[in-house]
Design a protein around this motif. Structure first.
Motif, PDB file in Angstrom:
ATOM      1  N   UNK A  36     -12.171  10.439  -2.823  1.00 43.62           N
ATOM      2  CA  UNK A  36     -11.733   9.625  -3.962  1.00 43.62           C
ATOM      3  C   UNK A  36     -10.729  10.398  -4.809  1.00 43.62           C
ATOM      4  N   UNK A  37     -10.857  11.729  -4.837  1.00 44.91           N
ATOM      5  CA  UNK A  37      -9.928  12.535  -5.634  1.00 44.91           C
ATOM      6  C   UNK A  37      -8.544  12.560  -4.969  1.00 44.91           C
ATOM      7  N   UNK A  38      -8.516  12.702  -3.641  1.00 41.50           N
ATOM      8  CA  UNK A  38      -7.223  12.650  -2.937  1.00 41.50           C
ATOM      9  C   UNK A  38      -6.606  11.250  -3.061  1.00 41.50           C
ATOM     10  N   UNK A  39      -7.478  10.233  -3.023  1.00 39.39           N
ATOM     11  CA  UNK A  39      -6.985   8.864  -3.194  1.00 39.39           C
ATOM     12  C   UNK A  39      -6.417   8.660  -4.605  1.00 39.39           C
ATOM     13  N   UNK A  40      -7.095   9.224  -5.620  1.00 41.52           N
ATOM     14  CA  UNK A  40      -6.629   9.062  -7.000  1.00 41.52           C
ATOM     15  C   UNK A  40      -5.259   9.737  -7.168  1.00 41.52           C
ATOM     16  N   UNK A  41      -5.104  10.910  -6.566  1.00 41.52           N
ATOM     17  CA  UNK A  41      -3.810  11.593  -6.650  1.00 41.52           C
ATOM     18  C   UNK A  41      -2.740  10.740  -5.974  1.00 41.52           C
ATOM     19  N   UNK A  42      -3.100  10.170  -4.823  1.00 41.04           N
ATOM     20  CA  UNK A  42      -2.155   9.321  -4.071  1.00 41.04           C
ATOM     21  C   UNK A  42      -1.780   8.087  -4.880  1.00 41.04           C
ATOM     22  N   UNK A  43      -2.768   7.511  -5.547  1.00 47.32           N
ATOM     23  CA  UNK A  43      -2.510   6.340  -6.402  1.00 47.32           C
ATOM     24  C   UNK A  43      -1.448   6.710  -7.455  1.00 47.32           C
ATOM     25  N   UNK A  44      -1.606   7.897  -8.059  1.00 44.54           N
ATOM     26  CA  UNK A  44      -0.660   8.316  -9.104  1.00 44.54           C
ATOM     27  C   UNK A  44       0.738   8.552  -8.512  1.00 44.54           C
ATOM     28  N   UNK A  45       0.788   9.121  -7.313  1.00 46.48           N
ATOM     29  CA  UNK A  45       2.080   9.347  -6.639  1.00 46.48           C
ATOM     30  C   UNK A  45       2.793   8.008  -6.440  1.00 46.48           C
ATOM     31  N   UNK A  46       2.043   7.009  -5.969  1.00 48.50           N
ATOM     32  CA  UNK A  46       2.639   5.691  -5.701  1.00 48.50           C
ATOM     33  C   UNK A  46       3.037   5.006  -7.007  1.00 48.50           C
ATOM     34  N   UNK A  47       2.169   5.116  -7.999  1.00 49.14           N
ATOM     35  CA  UNK A  47       2.402   4.493  -9.308  1.00 49.14           C
ATOM     36  C   UNK A  47       3.698   5.025  -9.925  1.00 49.14           C
ATOM     37  N   UNK A  48       3.922   6.328  -9.767  1.00 45.56           N
ATOM     38  CA  UNK A  48       5.107   6.955 -10.368  1.00 45.56           C
ATOM     39  C   UNK A  48       6.304   6.931  -9.427  1.00 45.56           C
ATOM     40  N   UNK A  49       6.101   6.431  -8.213  1.00 47.67           N
ATOM     41  CA  UNK A  49       7.202   6.364  -7.254  1.00 47.67           C
ATOM     42  C   UNK A  49       7.715   7.740  -6.856  1.00 47.67           C
ATOM     43  N   UNK A  50       6.815   8.727  -6.774  1.00 42.40           N
ATOM     44  CA  UNK A  50       7.241  10.094  -6.438  1.00 42.40           C
ATOM     45  C   UNK A  50       7.487  10.212  -4.938  1.00 42.40           C
ATOM     46  N   UNK A  51       8.591  10.853  -4.612  1.00 38.87           N
ATOM     47  CA  UNK A  51       8.922  11.112  -3.210  1.00 38.87           C
ATOM     48  C   UNK A  51       8.223  12.426  -2.825  1.00 38.87           C
ATOM     49  N   UNK A  52       7.433  12.391  -1.748  1.00 38.66           N
ATOM     50  CA  UNK A  52       6.620  13.571  -1.409  1.00 38.66           C
ATOM     51  C   UNK A  52       7.455  14.790  -1.033  1.00 38.66           C
ATOM     52  N   UNK A  89      -7.936   2.587  -5.780  1.00 35.35           N
ATOM     53  CA  UNK A  89      -7.745   3.637  -4.766  1.00 35.35           C
ATOM     54  C   UNK A  89      -8.244   3.221  -3.385  1.00 35.35           C
ATOM     55  N   UNK A  90      -8.824   2.011  -3.284  1.00 38.39           N
ATOM     56  CA  UNK A  90      -9.356   1.565  -1.986  1.00 38.39           C
ATOM     57  C   UNK A  90      -8.412   0.613  -1.257  1.00 38.39           C
ATOM     58  N   UNK A  91      -7.226   0.397  -1.813  1.00 37.32           N
ATOM     59  CA  UNK A  91      -6.312  -0.547  -1.154  1.00 37.32           C
ATOM     60  C   UNK A  91      -5.741   0.073   0.129  1.00 37.32           C
ATOM     61  N   UNK A  92      -5.253  -0.796   1.016  1.00 39.72           N
ATOM     62  CA  UNK A  92      -4.647  -0.335   2.268  1.00 39.72           C
ATOM     63  C   UNK A  92      -3.429   0.534   1.983  1.00 39.72           C
ATOM     64  N   UNK A  93      -2.731   0.217   0.878  1.00 32.30           N
ATOM     65  CA  UNK A  93      -1.525   0.981   0.527  1.00 32.30           C
ATOM     66  C   UNK A  93      -1.898   2.449   0.271  1.00 32.30           C
ATOM     67  N   UNK A  94      -2.942   2.656  -0.513  1.00 34.18           N
ATOM     68  CA  UNK A  94      -3.383   4.034  -0.773  1.00 34.18           C
ATOM     69  C   UNK A  94      -3.905   4.657   0.523  1.00 34.18           C
ATOM     70  N   UNK A  95      -4.709   3.903   1.295  1.00 30.04           N
ATOM     71  CA  UNK A  95      -5.257   4.453   2.550  1.00 30.04           C
ATOM     72  C   UNK A  95      -4.155   4.924   3.484  1.00 30.04           C
ATOM     73  N   UNK A  96      -3.050   4.183   3.516  1.00 28.50           N
ATOM     74  CA  UNK A  96      -2.035   4.555   4.497  1.00 28.50           C
ATOM     75  C   UNK A  96      -1.164   5.725   4.018  1.00 28.50           C
ATOM     76  N   UNK A  97      -1.236   6.083   2.738  1.00 29.79           N
ATOM     77  CA  UNK A  97      -0.444   7.223   2.257  1.00 29.79           C
ATOM     78  C   UNK A  97      -1.278   8.483   2.026  1.00 29.79           C
ATOM     79  N   UNK A  98      -2.606   8.311   1.946  1.00 33.62           N
ATOM     80  CA  UNK A  98      -3.427   9.434   1.456  1.00 33.62           C
ATOM     81  C   UNK A  98      -3.386  10.657   2.368  1.00 33.62           C
TER      82      UNK A  98
END
Ligand code: C5P
Length: 222
Positions: A36-52, A89-98
């Motif tokens: 859930x912590x990695x998912x939360x970080x991923x959620x924030x990355x997507x929310x802010x539109x950060x390029x990895x 954090x449980x959406x497919x979008x987060x799952x596919x980027x985490x």
């Protein structure tokens, strides 16, 4: 029974978090869902539109992000700053980027430290991919929970159907296999059984039976 630290690692969909919750309830331990912590970080990355590939932006987020877990009886609420992201954090979008986010050393370093701080009093069950190998190499009990891709995909398919989702069994099986592959082949902290972990294959066990097996092992160690 003395307060143990219990590490449960294993591939996606093996039921680690479900069994960890059942166990934590039974023995009144704290359940820490590290995925859930990695998912939360991923959620924030997507929310802010950060390029990895933007190392500075990722580092800035690592330095400023505030991820909090609030474990409750049958749910671990997750917050990023003031925003509750338990569902998001449980959406497919987060799952596919985490998995790509979790492969970044700078992210792992930060989250591993947080996890170690949360676990230091004992009486905890952590589930993830690297708990027995990296986060808590001294854990009292290490479980490697696994099941065949087919049984993991079947279980998730039933869950998705119950929630009215439209993903097919084939899509779910492909996504599980892809995550297994990424998680086991990344350079930093790949998913790997610790040498002293006990393998529990629950392809043919239900949740309560799996919990019984692990509780038996906890009693032996306690
Ligand atoms: O446990 P869950 O499937 O929610 O984890 C999501 C993803 O987070 C995993 O596929 C993996 O990439 C990453 N993860 C990790 N290390 C952990 C827990 C999760 O790399 N300890």
């Amino acid at each position: 029974m003395r307060k143990l630290t219990v590490a449960i690692d294993g591939p996606a969909g093996a039921g680690k978090s479900s069994v960890a919750k059942v166990l934590a309830n039974r023995v009144h331990y704290l359940y820490i869902d590290t995925g859930a912590m990695y998912r939360a970080f991923t959620w924030a990355v997507l929310e802010k539109g950060i390029d990895l590939s933007d190392e500075k932006a990722v580092r800035d987020l690592v330095d400023t992000i505030d991820i909090r877990l609030e474990p409750q009886a049958d749910l671990c609420r997750v917050y990023v700053g003031p925003t509750e992201v338990t569902e998001a954090i449980r959406t497919q979008r987060v799952s596919s980027h985490v998995s790509a986010v979790a492969a970044l050393a700078v992210v792992r370093e930060k989250l591993v430290k947080l996890q170690q701080a949360m676990a230091k009093e004992g009486g905890v069950i952590l589930d993830g991919r690297d708990i027995g190998t990296v986060v808590l190499p001294q854990a009292d009990l290490k479980i490697f929970l696994t099941a065949s891709v087919d049984s993991r995909a079947r279980r998730r398919y039933l869950e998705v159907q119950a929630k009215g989702g439209s993903e097919t069994y084939e899509e779910i099986a492909a996504s599980i296999a892809a995550r297994d592959d990424m998680d086991s082949h990344r350079t930093v902290s790949p998913l790997k059984k610790a040498d002293d972990a006990i393998v529990v294959d629950n392809s043919d066990l239900d949740l309560e039976q799996t919990a019984d097996v692990i509780l038996g092992l906890m009693k032996e160690r306690g």
